[in-house]
Design an enzyme around this catalytic site. Structure first.
Site, PDB file in Angstrom:
ATOM      1  N   HIS A 165       0.842  -1.184  -0.094  1.00 35.89           N
ATOM      2  CA  HIS A 165      -0.046  -0.162   0.086  1.00 35.89           C
ATOM      3  C   HIS A 165       0.806   1.301  -0.077  1.00 35.89           C
ATOM      4  CE1 HIS A 165      -4.256   1.962   1.502  1.00 35.89           C
ATOM      5  NE2 HIS A 165      -3.257   2.892   0.981  1.00 35.89           N
ATOM      6  N   HIS A 184      -5.614  -0.326   5.817  1.00 34.93           N
ATOM      7  CA  HIS A 184      -5.243   0.726   6.958  1.00 34.93           C
ATOM      8  C   HIS A 184      -6.603   0.483   8.021  1.00 34.93           C
ATOM      9  CE1 HIS A 184      -7.464   3.168   4.308  1.00 34.93           C
ATOM     10  NE2 HIS A 184      -6.686   3.558   3.519  1.00 34.93           N
ATOM     11  N   ARG A 224       2.094   8.673  -6.877  1.00 39.91           N
ATOM     12  CA  ARG A 224       1.703   9.979  -7.512  1.00 39.91           C
ATOM     13  C   ARG A 224       2.104  10.232  -8.883  1.00 39.91           C
ATOM     14  NH1 ARG A 224      -1.281  10.065  -3.540  1.00 39.91           N
ATOM     15  NH2 ARG A 224      -0.834  11.177  -1.467  1.00 39.91           N
ATOM     16  N   ASP A 254      -8.695   2.889  -3.481  1.00 44.62           N
ATOM     17  CA  ASP A 254      -8.164   3.638  -2.296  1.00 44.62           C
ATOM     18  C   ASP A 254      -8.177   4.945  -2.304  1.00 44.62           C
ATOM     19  OD1 ASP A 254      -6.598   3.121   0.448  1.00 44.62           O
ATOM     20  OD2 ASP A 254      -5.128   4.338  -0.638  1.00 44.62           O
ATOM     21  N   HIS A 266     -10.853   0.344   0.951  1.00 49.71           N
ATOM     22  CA  HIS A 266     -10.554   1.657   1.669  1.00 49.71           C
ATOM     23  C   HIS A 266     -11.949   1.887   2.538  1.00 49.71           C
ATOM     24  CE1 HIS A 266      -9.213   5.764   2.685  1.00 49.71           C
ATOM     25  NE2 HIS A 266     -10.345   5.980   3.023  1.00 49.71           N
ATOM     26  N   ASN A 282      -5.993   9.880   6.475  1.00 48.57           N
ATOM     27  CA  ASN A 282      -7.310   8.969   6.436  1.00 48.57           C
ATOM     28  C   ASN A 282      -7.036   7.556   6.402  1.00 48.57           C
ATOM     29  OD1 ASN A 282      -9.620  10.311   6.394  1.00 48.57           O
ATOM     30  ND2 ASN A 282      -9.609  10.784   4.016  1.00 48.57           N
ATOM     31  N   ASP A 330       1.149   2.852   3.533  1.00 49.08           N
ATOM     32  CA  ASP A 330       0.308   3.882   3.208  1.00 49.08           C
ATOM     33  C   ASP A 330       1.048   5.545   2.884  1.00 49.08           C
ATOM     34  OD1 ASP A 330      -2.051   5.060   2.142  1.00 49.08           O
ATOM     35  OD2 ASP A 330      -3.004   5.569   3.915  1.00 49.08           O
ATOM     36  N   HIS A 384       2.802  14.373   0.011  1.00 51.65           N
ATOM     37  CA  HIS A 384       2.154  15.801  -0.281  1.00 51.65           C
ATOM     38  C   HIS A 384       3.234  16.618  -0.142  1.00 51.65           C
ATOM     39  CE1 HIS A 384      -1.905  14.041  -0.576  1.00 51.65           C
ATOM     40  NE2 HIS A 384      -1.810  13.475   0.571  1.00 51.65           N
ATOM     41  N   GLY A 428      -2.782  12.467   4.474  1.00 54.92           N
ATOM     42  CA  GLY A 428      -1.617  11.772   4.037  1.00 54.92           C
ATOM     43  C   GLY A 428      -0.409  11.996   4.725  1.00 54.92           C
TER      44      GLY A 428
HETATM   45  O1  DOR Z   1      -4.360   9.671   4.119  1.00 58.46           O
HETATM   46  C1  DOR Z   1      -4.395   9.175   2.936  1.00 58.46           C
HETATM   47  N1  DOR Z   1      -4.047   9.684   1.857  1.00 58.46           N
HETATM   48  N2  DOR Z   1      -5.403   8.267   2.904  1.00 58.46           N
HETATM   49  C2  DOR Z   1      -5.739   7.637   1.679  1.00 58.46           C
HETATM   50  O2  DOR Z   1      -6.585   6.762   1.794  1.00 58.46           O
HETATM   51  C3  DOR Z   1      -5.236   8.346   0.648  1.00 58.46           C
HETATM   52  C4  DOR Z   1      -4.056   8.912   0.978  1.00 58.46           C
HETATM   53  C5  DOR Z   1      -3.454   9.803  -0.469  1.00 58.46           C
HETATM   54  O3  DOR Z   1      -3.765   9.689  -1.485  1.00 58.46           O
HETATM   55  O4  DOR Z   1      -3.025  10.835  -0.136  1.00 58.46           O
HETATM   56 ZN    ZN Z   2      -3.941   4.717   0.729  1.00 59.27          ZN
END
Ligand code: DOR
Ligand code: ZN
Length: 425
Positions: free
Chosen positions: A60, A232, A64, A152, A179, A278, A305, A309, A324
């Site tokens: 997982h 998760h 990007r 997801d 998810h 999340n 996960d 960002h 995230g």
């Molecule tokens: O916190 C999260 N970020 N949870 C997710 O399920 C997706 C992920 C994201 O893609 O940034």
């Molecule tokens: Zn994820």
């Protein structure tokens, strides 16, 4: 010329071979395991004093690319992976374009091969554009290289569509990773709904948003006698539902992330947006339950996960920041520090949760163990070495980690993929 790992204390999921062995890797495979293999013309690693594990597998990850190369690329994500001890990763389809057709799958595999650091297996979207309206062509995506399917980032809310997807997954023998978060219940929540959210005045996301989806998915899996894998898991109640389902023979498996067994929603009171994730960080009771569920096997595997960002995206108010945090470079050390060293799980259990079980779940039959004939994917670690998590230390393109400043134990000394050293500090 092969690669010879000398004096290896091998840790497989079933046992630790206390008597050091030599491991000869040739043509990408583990050719021989025995004491005292002659060095010959081979490249040699001395693993004395270290632990030698099957390469870690993260099912997982978010890479990007394509679409948000400012956050991470297949190249920078692969670099972060091997630094964290991962030899194989599976990337989630919430890219732009979404991984919902063979062309995107082929692009990712081609780029990962060009980079040549770790194996990258794309996860196909369950619904076209992750729009929850129409299923993707799962057979075509499987043929292109997808071992698993997920939307997801969000749940497949349309239960009829989800049932259909499960039926196709059964036919194709691929894993569905769900998810679990009902957005109608989440209703714009940005952290766990509870006393902390009330105190600090942020909108809460109630645990039932997760558990009602967990319960639905378990029921569909029971009805169809099909596998489902729950992503998760963050709650004590989810663990209870999964434990009960497993006791009934329902084919449910589940994963948990280090941030859900290390941090609580108290961390959000710093308003550090790297704690916004999340599903959200939960209570201490939930943290303890997740640890217990990892130890007793209710939770089958540990995943990162990894959700990169940019600083620009995260440097906004808590409400507006994306969900995230990054995890590839801290997952192993967090697991060693928080689960193995305190005696909650053994080193063999860690290998199971981070390599053997993930390999089994997605059908990577030649991975997840150090055995003759298996792929020469190997992670050599020092469990005692302490280090500090720093912003500058991350090789991921994004730095959104809530663990910056922490002292952790457990360091990757070598990552070997297909018999080649792909990382060394
Ligand atoms: O916190 C999260 N970020 N949870 C997710 O399920 C997706 C992920 C994201 O893609 O940034
Ligand atoms: Zn994820």
């Amino acid at each position: 010329m092969g690669l010879l790992i000398k004096n290896a204390v091998i840790v497989n999921a079933d046992k630790v071979l206390e008597k050091p062995q030599d491991i000869l890797c040739e043509q990408g495979k583990i050719a021989q395991i025995a004491p005292g293999i002659a060095a010959g013309g081979h490249q040699v690693i001395d693993a004395a004093g270290k632990k030698v594990l099957p390469g870690l597998i993260d099912i997982h990850t978010h890479l990007r690319q394509p679409g948000r190369e400012d956050k991470e690329t297949i190249e920078t994500g692969s670099r972060a992976a091997v630094k964290g001890g991962f030899t194989s990763i599976m990337c989630m389809p919430n890219t732009n374009p979404v991984i919902d057709n063979a062309m995107v799958v082929e692009f990712i595999i081609r780029e990962a091969n060009r980079v040549g650091l770790c194996n990258v297996y794309p996860i196909g979207a369950l619904t076209k554009g992750q729009k929850d309206e129409e299923l993707t062509d799962m057979a075509e995506l499987k043929a292109a290289g997808c071992l698993a399917f997920s939307d997801d980032g969000k749940s497949v809310l349309n239960s009829r569509l989800f049932r259909l997807a499960m039926e196709y997954a059964k036919m194709l023998d691929v894993l569905i990773i769900e998810h679990c978060q009902d957005p109608l219940l989440t209703a714009g929540g940005v952290m766990n709904e509870g006393v902390v959210s009330t105190r600090i005045g942020l909108k809460g996301d109630p645990g039932i948003a997760e558990t009602v989806t967990v319960a639905r998915d378990i029921e569909i899996a029971r009805y169809l006698d099909t596998r489902v894998h729950l992503a998760h898991m963050s709650l004590k109640r989810s663990c209870e539902l999964i434990r009960f389902a497993k006791s009934q023979g329902i084919k449910v498996t589940a994963e948990a992330c280090p941030h859900h067994f290390v941090l609580t929603d108290e961390a959000c009171s710093s308003f550090d947006t790297s704690t916004k994730v999340n599903p959200p960080l939960r209570s201490q009771e939930d943290v303890e339950a997740i640890k217990q569920a990892i130890a007793d096997g209710t939770i089958d595997c540990i995943v990162t996960d990894h959700a990169p960002h940019t600083k620009e995206d995260k440097e906004v108010g808590f409400d507006g920041a994306p969900f995230g945090l990054i995890g590839l470079e801290t997952s192993l050390a967090l697991t060693i520090t928080e689960l193995v060293l305190p005696g909650i799980i053994s080193l063999t259990q860690m290998v199971d949760r981070m390599s053997t079980a993930p390999a089994r779940l997605v059908g990577l039959t030649n991975k997840g163990a150090i055995k003759q004939g298996y792929d020469a994917d190997i992670t050599i670690i020092n469990t005692d070495k302490e280090w500090s998590v720093t912003r500058e230390g991350f090789v991921s393109k994004s730095k959104n980690s809530p663990f910056i400043g922490r002292r952790l134990k457990g360091m990757v000394e070598y990552t070997v993929r297909g018999g080649k050293i792909v990382y060394q500090p």
